[in-house]
Write a protein that holds these residues in place. Structure first.
Motif, PDB file in Angstrom:
ATOM      1  N   TYR A   1       1.381  -0.962  -0.492  1.00  0.00           N
ATOM      2  CA  TYR A   1       0.548   0.016  -0.163  1.00  0.00           C
ATOM      3  C   TYR A   1       0.961   1.800  -0.038  1.00  0.00           C
ATOM      4  O   TYR A   1       0.533   2.519  -0.624  1.00  0.00           O
ATOM      5  CB  TYR A   1      -0.895   0.002   1.395  1.00  0.00           C
ATOM      6  N   SER A   2       1.906   1.022   0.691  1.00  0.00           N
ATOM      7  CA  SER A   2       2.695   2.605   0.808  1.00  0.00           C
ATOM      8  C   SER A   2       3.396   2.690  -0.314  1.00  0.00           C
ATOM      9  O   SER A   2       4.170   3.533  -1.238  1.00  0.00           O
ATOM     10  CB  SER A   2       2.958   2.807   1.856  1.00  0.00           C
ATOM     11  N   ILE A   3       4.229   1.969  -1.094  1.00  0.00           N
ATOM     12  CA  ILE A   3       4.469   1.545  -2.374  1.00  0.00           C
ATOM     13  C   ILE A   3       4.042   1.924  -3.453  1.00  0.00           C
ATOM     14  O   ILE A   3       4.162   3.279  -3.938  1.00  0.00           O
ATOM     15  CB  ILE A   3       5.058   0.265  -2.561  1.00  0.00           C
ATOM     16  N   SER A   4       2.559   1.666  -2.943  1.00  0.00           N
ATOM     17  CA  SER A   4       2.012   2.491  -4.392  1.00  0.00           C
ATOM     18  C   SER A   4       1.428   3.088  -4.228  1.00  0.00           C
ATOM     19  O   SER A   4       0.180   3.942  -4.811  1.00  0.00           O
ATOM     20  CB  SER A   4       0.854   0.827  -4.610  1.00  0.00           C
ATOM     21  N   GLN A   5       1.859   3.976  -3.744  1.00  0.00           N
ATOM     22  CA  GLN A   5       0.863   5.206  -3.132  1.00  0.00           C
ATOM     23  C   GLN A   5       1.106   6.137  -4.306  1.00  0.00           C
ATOM     24  O   GLN A   5       2.002   6.372  -5.180  1.00  0.00           O
ATOM     25  CB  GLN A   5       1.983   6.208  -2.328  1.00  0.00           C
ATOM     26  N   ASP A   6       0.149   7.332  -4.761  1.00  0.00           N
ATOM     27  CA  ASP A   6      -0.209   8.021  -5.947  1.00  0.00           C
ATOM     28  C   ASP A   6       0.008   9.429  -5.513  1.00  0.00           C
ATOM     29  O   ASP A   6      -1.589   9.977  -5.024  1.00  0.00           O
ATOM     30  CB  ASP A   6      -0.694   7.788  -7.307  1.00  0.00           C
ATOM     31  N   PHE A   7       0.241  10.327  -5.519  1.00  0.00           N
ATOM     32  CA  PHE A   7       0.260  11.812  -4.634  1.00  0.00           C
ATOM     33  C   PHE A   7      -0.172  12.763  -5.678  1.00  0.00           C
ATOM     34  O   PHE A   7       0.223  13.859  -5.295  1.00  0.00           O
ATOM     35  CB  PHE A   7       0.970  12.005  -3.930  1.00  0.00           C
ATOM     36  N   SER A   8      -0.063  12.176  -7.681  1.00  0.00           N
ATOM     37  CA  SER A   8       0.084  13.423  -8.565  1.00  0.00           C
ATOM     38  C   SER A   8      -1.216  14.069  -8.334  1.00  0.00           C
ATOM     39  O   SER A   8      -1.631  14.855  -8.983  1.00  0.00           O
ATOM     40  CB  SER A   8      -0.149  12.384  -9.875  1.00  0.00           C
ATOM     41  N   GLU A   9      -2.597  13.299  -8.116  1.00  0.00           N
ATOM     42  CA  GLU A   9      -3.886  14.218  -7.965  1.00  0.00           C
ATOM     43  C   GLU A   9      -4.133  15.272  -6.392  1.00  0.00           C
ATOM     44  O   GLU A   9      -5.252  16.057  -6.486  1.00  0.00           O
ATOM     45  CB  GLU A   9      -4.854  13.024  -8.153  1.00  0.00           C
ATOM     46  N   GLY A  10      -3.691  14.941  -5.750  1.00  0.00           N
ATOM     47  CA  GLY A  10      -4.476  15.506  -4.202  1.00  0.00           C
ATOM     48  C   GLY A  10      -3.777  17.445  -4.912  1.00  0.00           C
ATOM     49  O   GLY A  10      -2.687  17.245  -5.687  1.00  0.00           O
ATOM     50  N   VAL A  11      -4.361  17.916  -3.267  1.00  0.00           N
ATOM     51  CA  VAL A  11      -4.058  19.005  -2.970  1.00  0.00           C
ATOM     52  C   VAL A  11      -2.417  19.173  -2.050  1.00  0.00           C
ATOM     53  O   VAL A  11      -3.027  18.098  -1.048  1.00  0.00           O
ATOM     54  CB  VAL A  11      -4.962  20.224  -2.705  1.00  0.00           C
ATOM     55  N   LEU A  12      -1.250  19.015  -2.182  1.00  0.00           N
ATOM     56  CA  LEU A  12      -0.077  19.092  -1.164  1.00  0.00           C
ATOM     57  C   LEU A  12      -0.336  20.437  -0.294  1.00  0.00           C
ATOM     58  O   LEU A  12      -0.759  21.696  -0.894  1.00  0.00           O
ATOM     59  CB  LEU A  12       0.898  19.071  -2.014  1.00  0.00           C
ATOM     60  N   VAL A  13       0.143  20.150   1.027  1.00  0.00           N
ATOM     61  CA  VAL A  13       0.458  21.100   2.298  1.00  0.00           C
ATOM     62  C   VAL A  13       1.577  20.780   2.687  1.00  0.00           C
ATOM     63  O   VAL A  13       2.183  20.070   2.623  1.00  0.00           O
ATOM     64  CB  VAL A  13      -1.146  21.663   2.923  1.00  0.00           C
ATOM     65  N   LEU A  14       2.482  22.415   2.699  1.00  0.00           N
ATOM     66  CA  LEU A  14       3.109  21.681   2.851  1.00  0.00           C
ATOM     67  C   LEU A  14       3.522  23.179   4.130  1.00  0.00           C
ATOM     68  O   LEU A  14       3.008  24.438   4.493  1.00  0.00           O
ATOM     69  CB  LEU A  14       4.701  23.020   1.865  1.00  0.00           C
ATOM     70  N   ASN A  15       3.760  22.382   5.005  1.00  0.00           N
ATOM     71  CA  ASN A  15       3.926  22.386   6.618  1.00  0.00           C
ATOM     72  C   ASN A  15       5.530  22.991   6.978  1.00  0.00           C
ATOM     73  O   ASN A  15       6.284  22.113   6.847  1.00  0.00           O
ATOM     74  CB  ASN A  15       3.475  21.786   7.434  1.00  0.00           C
ATOM     75  N   GLU A  16       5.821  24.221   7.664  1.00  0.00           N
ATOM     76  CA  GLU A  16       6.569  25.022   7.850  1.00  0.00           C
ATOM     77  C   GLU A  16       7.405  24.296   9.142  1.00  0.00           C
ATOM     78  O   GLU A  16       9.043  23.717   9.193  1.00  0.00           O
ATOM     79  CB  GLU A  16       6.451  26.543   7.989  1.00  0.00           C
ATOM     80  N   GLY A  17       6.806  24.303  10.111  1.00  0.00           N
ATOM     81  CA  GLY A  17       7.370  23.311  10.903  1.00  0.00           C
ATOM     82  C   GLY A  17       8.057  24.470  11.949  1.00  0.00           C
ATOM     83  O   GLY A  17       8.342  25.874  11.314  1.00  0.00           O
ATOM     84  N   LEU A  18       8.474  23.780  12.611  1.00  0.00           N
ATOM     85  CA  LEU A  18       9.519  25.018  14.178  1.00  0.00           C
ATOM     86  C   LEU A  18      10.770  25.065  13.535  1.00  0.00           C
ATOM     87  O   LEU A  18      11.470  24.452  13.259  1.00  0.00           O
ATOM     88  CB  LEU A  18       9.166  24.507  15.173  1.00  0.00           C
ATOM     89  N   PHE A  19      11.438  26.256  13.596  1.00  0.00           N
ATOM     90  CA  PHE A  19      12.295  26.562  12.905  1.00  0.00           C
ATOM     91  C   PHE A  19      13.408  26.163  14.461  1.00  0.00           C
ATOM     92  O   PHE A  19      13.454  26.064  15.772  1.00  0.00           O
ATOM     93  CB  PHE A  19      12.970  27.939  13.284  1.00  0.00           C
ATOM     94  N   GLY A  20      14.800  25.599  13.664  1.00  0.00           N
ATOM     95  CA  GLY A  20      15.669  24.852  15.088  1.00  0.00           C
ATOM     96  C   GLY A  20      15.517  23.456  15.138  1.00  0.00           C
ATOM     97  O   GLY A  20      15.936  22.072  15.488  1.00  0.00           O
ATOM     98  N   SER A  21      14.534  22.522  13.679  1.00  0.00           N
ATOM     99  CA  SER A  21      14.159  21.777  15.007  1.00  0.00           C
ATOM    100  C   SER A  21      13.647  20.539  13.249  1.00  0.00           C
ATOM    101  O   SER A  21      13.439  21.345  12.534  1.00  0.00           O
ATOM    102  CB  SER A  21      12.665  21.030  15.561  1.00  0.00           C
ATOM    103  N   GLU A  22      13.428  19.350  13.341  1.00  0.00           N
ATOM    104  CA  GLU A  22      13.175  18.626  11.923  1.00  0.00           C
ATOM    105  C   GLU A  22      12.164  18.216  11.889  1.00  0.00           C
ATOM    106  O   GLU A  22      11.690  17.175  11.979  1.00  0.00           O
ATOM    107  CB  GLU A  22      14.328  17.444  12.031  1.00  0.00           C
ATOM    108  N   THR A  23      10.922  19.330  11.425  1.00  0.00           N
ATOM    109  CA  THR A  23       9.636  19.719  12.018  1.00  0.00           C
ATOM    110  C   THR A  23       9.036  19.363  10.894  1.00  0.00           C
ATOM    111  O   THR A  23       7.549  19.576  11.026  1.00  0.00           O
ATOM    112  CB  THR A  23       8.756  19.862  13.306  1.00  0.00           C
ATOM    113  N   ALA A  24       9.994  19.941   9.702  1.00  0.00           N
ATOM    114  CA  ALA A  24       8.988  20.402   8.587  1.00  0.00           C
ATOM    115  C   ALA A  24       8.531  18.568   7.899  1.00  0.00           C
ATOM    116  O   ALA A  24       8.530  18.186   7.898  1.00  0.00           O
ATOM    117  CB  ALA A  24       9.273  20.710   7.291  1.00  0.00           C
ATOM    118  N   SER A  25       7.041  18.661   7.237  1.00  0.00           N
ATOM    119  CA  SER A  25       5.824  18.013   6.166  1.00  0.00           C
ATOM    120  C   SER A  25       5.498  18.657   5.332  1.00  0.00           C
ATOM    121  O   SER A  25       5.063  20.029   4.843  1.00  0.00           O
ATOM    122  CB  SER A  25       5.895  17.323   7.695  1.00  0.00           C
TER     123      SER A  25
END
Length: 140
Positions: free
Chosen positions: A20-44
């Motif tokens: 299931y995770s290998i066959s994911q297709d993200f080409s048709e959805g709406v992507l939202v970039l989440n900045e995260g907290l500066f100084g931490s690896e929390t961007a997503s």
């Protein structure tokens, strides 16, 4: 016999989750970039698919738990790739647009990268440089 049955079910369930995770297709959805907290690896990155379902942290899900990075500033698309600018990490992640799997990480010439633009098949990244120096900003 009962023990083999439980093991078989566990193996089949594991294979289905992996497939299931290998066959994911993200080409048709709406992507939202989440900045995260500066100084931490929390961007997503999150995705709303065509049915309106929200899936959070798709980069980590598709890349074996790897963090995206520190302070996502912008995202651009060119051909089959998505490019995510990470200011705190001083990098641009190149990601397969459909599967959202990491292709490469660009760190060369990155000093406080901020924004991204795509024009005629080329990707341009603005850089703030040293915040204390007014004339060292540039585009790479």
């Amino acid at each position: 016999m009962k023990n083999y049955y439980k093991k078989s079910i566990a193996i089949i369930a594991g294979l289905r989750c992996t497939a299931y995770s290998i066959s994911q297709d993200f080409s048709e959805g709406v992507l939202v970039l989440n900045e995260g907290l500066f100084g931490s690896e929390t961007a997503s990155v999150s995705e709303f698919d065509e049915t309106g379902t929200l899936q959070n942290d798709i980069f980590r899900t598709q890349n074996g738990g790897i963090d995206l990075g520190n302070t996502a500033q912008g995202m651009g698309f060119s051909d089959d790739f998505a490019y995510i600018v990470l200011n705190g990490t001083a990098a641009v992640k190149v990601i397969d647009r459909v599967s959202f799997e990491l292709v490469a990480t660009i760190t060369d010439q990155m000093v406080n990268p901020l924004n991204i633009a795509v024009f005629n098949g080329k990707v341009y990244v603005t850089h703030w440089g040293d915040g204390a120096v007014a004339d060292d900003d540039y585009v790479a």
